[in-house]
Motif scaffolding. Structure first.
Motif, PDB file in Angstrom:
ATOM      1  N   UNK A  40       0.904  -1.292  -0.209  1.00 19.07           N
ATOM      2  CA  UNK A  40       0.090  -0.013  -0.459  1.00 19.07           C
ATOM      3  C   UNK A  40       0.862   1.420   0.030  1.00 19.07           C
ATOM      4  N   UNK A  41       2.247   1.297   0.955  1.00 12.68           N
ATOM      5  CA  UNK A  41       2.633   2.673   0.852  1.00 12.68           C
ATOM      6  C   UNK A  41       3.638   2.468  -0.352  1.00 12.68           C
ATOM      7  N   UNK A  42       3.844   1.706  -1.037  1.00  8.69           N
ATOM      8  CA  UNK A  42       4.837   1.860  -1.623  1.00  8.69           C
ATOM      9  C   UNK A  42       3.865   2.294  -3.245  1.00  8.69           C
ATOM     10  N   UNK A  43       2.547   1.875  -3.331  1.00 12.41           N
ATOM     11  CA  UNK A  43       1.679   2.161  -4.293  1.00 12.41           C
ATOM     12  C   UNK A  43       1.928   3.932  -4.078  1.00 12.41           C
ATOM     13  N   UNK A  44       1.669   4.157  -3.108  1.00 12.76           N
ATOM     14  CA  UNK A  44       1.734   5.760  -3.049  1.00 12.76           C
ATOM     15  C   UNK A  44       3.039   6.467  -3.051  1.00 12.76           C
ATOM     16  N   UNK A  67      -2.670   2.716 -10.339  1.00 17.30           N
ATOM     17  CA  UNK A  67      -2.072   2.924  -9.348  1.00 17.30           C
ATOM     18  C   UNK A  67      -3.842   2.609  -8.173  1.00 17.30           C
ATOM     19  N   UNK A  68      -4.596   3.497  -8.864  1.00 15.49           N
ATOM     20  CA  UNK A  68      -5.602   2.978  -7.981  1.00 15.49           C
ATOM     21  C   UNK A  68      -6.420   1.662  -8.107  1.00 15.49           C
ATOM     22  N   UNK A  69      -5.844   0.978  -8.339  1.00  8.81           N
ATOM     23  CA  UNK A  69      -6.419  -0.319  -8.891  1.00  8.81           C
ATOM     24  C   UNK A  69      -6.076  -1.078  -7.677  1.00  8.81           C
ATOM     25  N   UNK A  70      -4.545  -0.693  -7.458  1.00  6.30           N
ATOM     26  CA  UNK A  70      -3.467  -1.237  -6.163  1.00  6.30           C
ATOM     27  C   UNK A  70      -3.583  -1.186  -4.867  1.00  6.30           C
ATOM     28  N   UNK A  71      -3.268   0.889  -4.979  1.00  7.98           N
ATOM     29  CA  UNK A  71      -4.557   1.363  -3.501  1.00  7.98           C
ATOM     30  C   UNK A  71      -5.615   0.702  -3.124  1.00  7.98           C
ATOM     31  N   UNK A  72      -6.845   0.529  -3.723  1.00  7.45           N
ATOM     32  CA  UNK A  72      -7.835  -0.338  -3.051  1.00  7.45           C
ATOM     33  C   UNK A  72      -7.507  -1.330  -2.905  1.00  7.45           C
ATOM     34  N   UNK A  73      -7.441  -2.420  -3.773  1.00  2.85           N
ATOM     35  CA  UNK A  73      -7.064  -3.500  -3.494  1.00  2.85           C
ATOM     36  C   UNK A  73      -5.653  -4.243  -2.365  1.00  2.85           C
ATOM     37  N   UNK A  74      -5.270  -3.067  -2.062  1.00  3.87           N
ATOM     38  CA  UNK A  74      -4.515  -3.724  -0.628  1.00  3.87           C
ATOM     39  C   UNK A  74      -5.204  -2.838   0.134  1.00  3.87           C
ATOM     40  N   UNK A 246      -2.344  11.011   5.268  1.00  4.42           N
ATOM     41  CA  UNK A 246      -2.472  10.482   6.308  1.00  4.42           C
ATOM     42  C   UNK A 246      -3.015   9.129   6.606  1.00  4.42           C
ATOM     43  N   UNK A 247      -4.209   9.125   5.907  1.00  3.58           N
ATOM     44  CA  UNK A 247      -5.174   7.732   5.657  1.00  3.58           C
ATOM     45  C   UNK A 247      -4.323   6.867   5.210  1.00  3.58           C
ATOM     46  N   UNK A 248      -3.559   7.555   4.522  1.00  2.00           N
ATOM     47  CA  UNK A 248      -3.485   5.668   3.211  1.00  2.00           C
ATOM     48  C   UNK A 248      -1.792   5.452   3.835  1.00  2.00           C
ATOM     49  N   UNK A 249      -0.924   7.010   4.640  1.00  2.00           N
ATOM     50  CA  UNK A 249       0.423   5.988   4.685  1.00  2.00           C
ATOM     51  C   UNK A 249       0.649   5.984   6.336  1.00  2.00           C
TER      52      UNK A 249
END
Length: 279
Positions: A40-44, A67-74, A246-249
């Motif tokens: 997740x972190x590496x996708x962003x 990128x959209x797909x991998x972020x939501x998938x993780x 902040x939510x994602x990382x």
């Protein structure tokens, strides 16, 4: 934060791999959580840093959707892993004598595969729906990465299908996961309160604290972000972007800290490694 995320999660993976006493269902799930956090972190972060450091502000639409797909998938996988960890705590506390027979290696593998496949399949429509819309206006993504609603918000015409499916994912995935976790912990607390002594109850509850902290770090900001992005348009844009980042990382950074400090076996192994190197 990204460096802490990498170091923390890689350390967790190495400790569990090297210490055979940690080859148990709880730590297998923790390994899966660490790998998901790394993904997740590496996708962003690398893409965001390329914008801030090198001013690389353009992204191909297909790469944006990837990128959209991998972020939501993780994110979907991490939610499922937290449910699996709740199940492990339930079995360990409510059925301690049957823990090894219920959560065998084959069962753990099936649970992990089910969580991964669920994440892969439920997020695919995000990409298919986003690709079919016509983008005839601005092409400026309002955040330093591509996620579902900000990208769909750039489309022209009626995009309610994407919005409705996004809400379906929030309720059917995050909502059901939170519901299952709450029900599981109700049974766990009942079992804890039936223990004969206060010390036994406290000792048993301590085995759940790290998992509860991870749930709070992941789900509460996630639910807030999912609904505020759709319904709360009054916050200044920089504040919205900061909250989203902040939510994602933050969870990928905090999870290894939480488990490293609060899990006695991992903390002890880390201290042993540092003391051994110091000597």
């Amino acid at each position: 934060m990204y460096v802490i995320t990498l170091l923390g999660n890689v350390t967790i993976l190495c400790i569990i791999k090297m210490d055979f006493s940690l080859h148990e269902p709880m730590y297998y799930f923790l390994c899966m959580l660490a790998m998901t956090d790394l993904g997740l972190s590496t996708s962003i972060v690398p893409r965001a840093l390329s914008i801030f450091w090198f001013n690389f502000r353009e992204i191909d639409f297909s790469i944006c959707l990837t990128q959209l797909y991998f972020i939501h998938c993780f994110i979907a996988i991490e939610s499922g892993i937290l449910v699996a960890m709740a199940l492990d705590r339930y079995v360990a506390i409510c059925h301690p004598l049957r823990h090894c027979t219920i959560l065998k290696s084959a069962t753990v593998t099936k649970l992990v595969l089910a969580v991964v496949l669920r994440g892969i399949m439920i997020i695919l429509p995000f990409v298919f729906l986003a690709r079919q819309w016509s983008y005839c206006g601005t092409n400026m993504v309002p955040q330093p990465y591509c996620v579902h609603m900000p990208v769909v918000g750039l489309a022209c015409g009626d995009t309610r299908a994407s919005s409705y499916y996004g809400l379906f994912v929030v309720f059917s995935l995050s909502g059901l996961d939170v519901f299952f976790i709450v029900v599981t912990y109700i049974h766990i607390l009942k079992a804890i309160f039936r223990l004969p002594t206060k010390d036994a109850r406290l000792k048993t509850f301590k085995t759940c604290i790290s998992h509860l902290c991870s749930i709070l770090v992941f789900h509460i900001p996630g639910l807030y972000f999912s609904f505020s992005g759709r319904f709360d348009k009054k916050k200044p844009h920089p504040v919205q972007v900061l909250i989203a980042i902040m939510y994602y990382i933050m969870p990928p950074m905090l999870n290894p800290i939480i488990y490293g400090v609060m899990t006695k076996q991992i903390w002890g192994r880390m201290l042993h490694c540092f003391v051994h190197k110091g000597n």
